[in-house]
Scaffold this motif. Sequence first.
Motif, PDB file in Angstrom:
ATOM      1  N   PHE A   1       0.820  -1.213   0.000  1.00 58.45           N
ATOM      2  CA  PHE A   1       0.000   0.000   0.000  1.00 58.45           C
ATOM      3  C   PHE A   1       0.856   1.266   0.000  1.00 58.45           C
ATOM      4  O   PHE A   1       0.516   2.247  -0.638  1.00 58.45           O
ATOM      5  CB  PHE A   1      -0.956   0.000   1.194  1.00 58.45           C
ATOM      6  CG  PHE A   1      -2.136  -0.879   0.954  1.00 58.45           C
ATOM      7  CD1 PHE A   1      -3.137  -0.491   0.072  1.00 58.45           C
ATOM      8  CD2 PHE A   1      -2.239  -2.108   1.564  1.00 58.45           C
ATOM      9  CE1 PHE A   1      -4.220  -1.313  -0.191  1.00 58.45           C
ATOM     10  CE2 PHE A   1      -3.313  -2.932   1.315  1.00 58.45           C
ATOM     11  CZ  PHE A   1      -4.308  -2.539   0.440  1.00 58.45           C
ATOM     12  N   SER A   2       2.004   1.198   0.729  1.00 56.01           N
ATOM     13  CA  SER A   2       2.868   2.387   0.774  1.00 56.01           C
ATOM     14  C   SER A   2       3.436   2.689  -0.618  1.00 56.01           C
ATOM     15  O   SER A   2       3.476   3.844  -1.048  1.00 56.01           O
ATOM     16  CB  SER A   2       3.981   2.199   1.801  1.00 56.01           C
ATOM     17  OG  SER A   2       4.713   1.049   1.478  1.00 56.01           O
ATOM     18  N   ASP A   3       3.860   1.627  -1.334  1.00 58.21           N
ATOM     19  CA  ASP A   3       4.371   1.827  -2.701  1.00 58.21           C
ATOM     20  C   ASP A   3       3.275   2.392  -3.606  1.00 58.21           C
ATOM     21  O   ASP A   3       3.519   3.267  -4.433  1.00 58.21           O
ATOM     22  CB  ASP A   3       4.879   0.504  -3.298  1.00 58.21           C
ATOM     23  CG  ASP A   3       6.175   0.051  -2.656  1.00 58.21           C
ATOM     24  OD1 ASP A   3       6.832   0.898  -2.013  1.00 58.21           O
ATOM     25  OD2 ASP A   3       6.518  -1.145  -2.786  1.00 58.21           O
TER      26      ASP A   3
ATOM     27  N   GLY B   1       1.372   7.549  -6.353  1.00 57.22           N
ATOM     28  CA  GLY B   1       0.241   8.421  -6.682  1.00 57.22           C
ATOM     29  C   GLY B   1      -1.083   7.682  -6.738  1.00 57.22           C
ATOM     30  O   GLY B   1      -2.061   8.199  -7.289  1.00 57.22           O
ATOM     31  N   GLY B   2      -1.123   6.475  -6.173  1.00 54.55           N
ATOM     32  CA  GLY B   2      -2.362   5.685  -6.160  1.00 54.55           C
ATOM     33  C   GLY B   2      -3.443   6.367  -5.339  1.00 54.55           C
ATOM     34  O   GLY B   2      -3.160   6.991  -4.317  1.00 54.55           O
ATOM     35  N   LYS B   3      -4.672   6.267  -5.828  1.00 63.42           N
ATOM     36  CA  LYS B   3      -5.795   6.933  -5.160  1.00 63.42           C
ATOM     37  C   LYS B   3      -6.780   5.919  -4.598  1.00 63.42           C
ATOM     38  O   LYS B   3      -6.637   4.718  -4.833  1.00 63.42           O
ATOM     39  CB  LYS B   3      -6.485   7.859  -6.159  1.00 63.42           C
ATOM     40  CG  LYS B   3      -5.638   9.094  -6.462  1.00 63.42           C
ATOM     41  CD  LYS B   3      -6.228   9.901  -7.581  1.00 63.42           C
ATOM     42  CE  LYS B   3      -5.233  11.014  -7.952  1.00 63.42           C
ATOM     43  NZ  LYS B   3      -5.528  11.608  -9.213  1.00 63.42           N
ATOM     44  N   ALA B   4      -7.776   6.444  -3.881  1.00 62.93           N
ATOM     45  CA  ALA B   4      -8.881   5.646  -3.298  1.00 62.93           C
ATOM     46  C   ALA B   4      -8.347   4.443  -2.520  1.00 62.93           C
ATOM     47  O   ALA B   4      -8.742   3.295  -2.771  1.00 62.93           O
ATOM     48  CB  ALA B   4      -9.841   5.203  -4.388  1.00 62.93           C
TER      49      ALA B   4
ATOM     50  N   LYS C   1       3.220   0.625 -18.994  1.00 61.82           N
ATOM     51  CA  LYS C   1       4.055   1.827 -18.874  1.00 61.82           C
ATOM     52  C   LYS C   1       3.309   2.913 -18.114  1.00 61.82           C
ATOM     53  O   LYS C   1       3.845   3.552 -17.217  1.00 61.82           O
ATOM     54  CB  LYS C   1       4.393   2.359 -20.273  1.00 61.82           C
ATOM     55  CG  LYS C   1       5.736   1.913 -20.807  1.00 61.82           C
ATOM     56  CD  LYS C   1       6.003   2.655 -22.095  1.00 61.82           C
ATOM     57  CE  LYS C   1       7.225   2.133 -22.791  1.00 61.82           C
ATOM     58  NZ  LYS C   1       7.403   2.752 -24.096  1.00 61.82           N
ATOM     59  N   LEU C   2       2.044   3.090 -18.484  1.00 61.69           N
ATOM     60  CA  LEU C   2       1.227   4.153 -17.900  1.00 61.69           C
ATOM     61  C   LEU C   2       1.045   3.951 -16.399  1.00 61.69           C
ATOM     62  O   LEU C   2       1.168   4.881 -15.603  1.00 61.69           O
ATOM     63  CB  LEU C   2      -0.138   4.191 -18.598  1.00 61.69           C
ATOM     64  CG  LEU C   2      -1.110   5.264 -18.141  1.00 61.69           C
ATOM     65  CD1 LEU C   2      -0.711   6.615 -18.740  1.00 61.69           C
ATOM     66  CD2 LEU C   2      -2.536   4.934 -18.555  1.00 61.69           C
ATOM     67  N   LEU C   3       0.773   2.695 -16.018  1.00 57.35           N
ATOM     68  CA  LEU C   3       0.485   2.421 -14.607  1.00 57.35           C
ATOM     69  C   LEU C   3       1.721   1.966 -13.842  1.00 57.35           C
ATOM     70  O   LEU C   3       1.641   1.692 -12.649  1.00 57.35           O
ATOM     71  CB  LEU C   3      -0.620   1.364 -14.500  1.00 57.35           C
ATOM     72  CG  LEU C   3      -1.944   1.726 -15.201  1.00 57.35           C
ATOM     73  CD1 LEU C   3      -2.892   0.557 -15.184  1.00 57.35           C
ATOM     74  CD2 LEU C   3      -2.601   2.925 -14.528  1.00 57.35           C
TER      75      LEU C   3
END
Lengths: 479, 293
Positions: free
Chosen positions: A54-56, A61-64, B281-283
């Motif tokens: 989850f930290s990575d 820039g992961g959301k929700a 690449k995008l993700l």
Amino acid sequence: MRFKKIPEKIKSPAKQLLRWTYRKLASVTTSIYILSLMAVFYMIGTIFPQGASFSDYEKAGGKAIWFVASFDLLIFFSSPLFLCAALLLLTNLGICCYERYPSLFAKRVFPDKFEPTRSLKLTRHNDQSQTEVSKVLKDEMGFRLVSKDNTWIVMEKGLSRRRLTWLYHAGIILCFVGFIITWLFAFEGSITLKPGKAVEIAPKTTGNLSSLWQKKEPPTEWALILDGFQTEYVETAKLDYPKDKFSRLAIGLGWQLPRYEIKSDNLAPKDWKSSLRVARGVKTIAQKTIEINDPLKHDGYTFYQEGFEQRLKVRVGNNPIPLEVKADEELIVPGLDEPVKFGTVRTGRVTRLDGSVDKIKPYVMARSAGKSALKHEVKPERLDLHGSIELDGAFLTLVGFEESSVISYRYDPGVLVLWFSGIFVLITMTLRFYTGYYFLAYNIALSNGSVFLDVHVRASGLGADTDKLYKRMAHLLER
Amino acid sequence: MPTSELLSRDAYLLSIELRLFWLIAFIYCLSLVLFIFHLITRQNTAGRAGTTLLWIAAFLHIGLILFRTFEAGRAPFQTLFETLSWFACSVTLTWLYVSGKWKDVHLPGLVISGLALGASLYALFARSPAIDPLSPALDSWWFEWHVVLAFFSYAVFVVSAAIEMTYLLVKPMIRQGLTPYGFTDDMLEGFHKSAFRLVIFGYPLLTFAIFSGAAWANDAWGRFWSWDPKETWSLITWTVFTIYLHSMTIPRFKNLPASVINIIGFICMMMTFLGVNWLAKLLGIPSLHIYAV
């Protein structure tokens, strides 16, 4: 599909619901909906990075986060939601196969009359025609009799579609069994072997089922020994190819020529080989030289060539004690402001551009790894074994290096079941889709003083050709 | 031969290859223009000319692939540059073979020439044509089988989707009593059925491609399935075509829904081939199939 009428005594709501569910799960329409759901689930699994923490995920820039955590989207393919959907698909497949099994051997019932797809005028008398048509269809065209109970005689040719379809669906169920065995019992790990040293396999994990009573698998009673390790390279030339589109078009129009050039470190890895020996005490019980794509199998374990590690011994100036550094890592050199980065030691054999094979005189590429060096794109320098280079005023000598082989291993009893069922599915599916099948019903009728053969033909499979069939039938009957 | 001479020879051969590839792309482009003209004017002459150009491009493309095989000394589908070229050629050849039965129908050639041109230009503008040695993981006898069968199934699915799109475009016109693009009322259903037959042909090939990929992964990486984005998208494509085949057995799904599913299958196949690289690449998702990116 027909279902028996529900007897009065099982008409309780729970039983009715169960029966409704069963009926739904026996339907192909339900299969379409479940498969659609699976396709959506697979897509979800490719959008979120599987296995990431989850930290990575947050750092990237992961959301929700709450949503991702609630549905285990970072380990989606082993989440309860996904496993339930997979189980639903398996249940649907199982019930469909179970429900259709009796129909494979049931006596087929045919209508009294078929809609003719072709009519042929026969030259024989009515009483001779029956025998002649039957003889042509059976003996010369390979049809077999299915039913002659009605006015229309039914025949067929080719492998039964229904049975083949059932068989490959049953094969897919068997594939699921293989997946389940893998999920329950498989475990894996990795070991680093130094030449000559015996190492027992002591897994740090275990299968999902045995994890209920143990944290890890017990060590093996035999040991693995690395007798030798070898790297192989191939010499390459770098293509100097323009990046902008107009220059590429200019090459296409012949206004420019592409160019190959030799760089200082122009070796590309070709193969890594480890000579492995399995020993119990002093007795050798198995041995093989493994390489990528060619593992060693022993006692349910499979050992794969994963990679290798190198430890370099570098002397700085006249210091008698050399410093140790791993290949592709940075070394802090006393007296130097910036660290030095060493690449992989090129050693072993090389296939040259002209096809000749040479033994490589070991060398490594080294460069300053400081910010200024990176900014100015300082090129790495070649450091030969027992040779020296000067880097930022310090003399570095490569006095030696050690190599170890990195071997990954896996214990997976599901693979055998999977291979068997996979091959079975492929064979039955190929037969089902590619071979031809003909269903033929015929009737000989007298009309206006002429004898006519009315035929009704249904064909399936890519190998079936009704036009060809009619032509051959007409030719044989006219003869 | 001295190394410098070898390199000059290789550079010369590459320049010939690239010129030939540009010429082929130009012919695909001309063919596409003619098919667009055919679409707008409904004149069969333009369609016929477009198909003739496709034949010329296909023959040249076969030559190009044989030339590359000779140049590289191995099967020419290791890099994305090579697979794009292979894709364009196999799609064109498959359509030309299928079109033999429908001699007056040229409209699917629009999709085919568009895709062949797109793949060729993507290879020529965005990828490097360098001939690199096989990476250790690719050096396996599974390699040829896996890639050839996967791309064969791709070609078949592309042609099936092109037929399906043509059918969806032409069917309303036929209902209005018109006979557009060389179609007649009695041939439309047979033409549409060929889309289904193509999927039936491609489906076992895709199944074998997935199976051989798993067997190869088991030998190379120690796992038959890693839920790698490329693997997962190939499974999505397989699942969508499974849905299509099941839909064709149910009367209420058989017509428009099945046609739409077939086209979705084609989109998923394109995602498996190219889109997944972009997605990874995008993700920032690591992929074991990174060599294909």
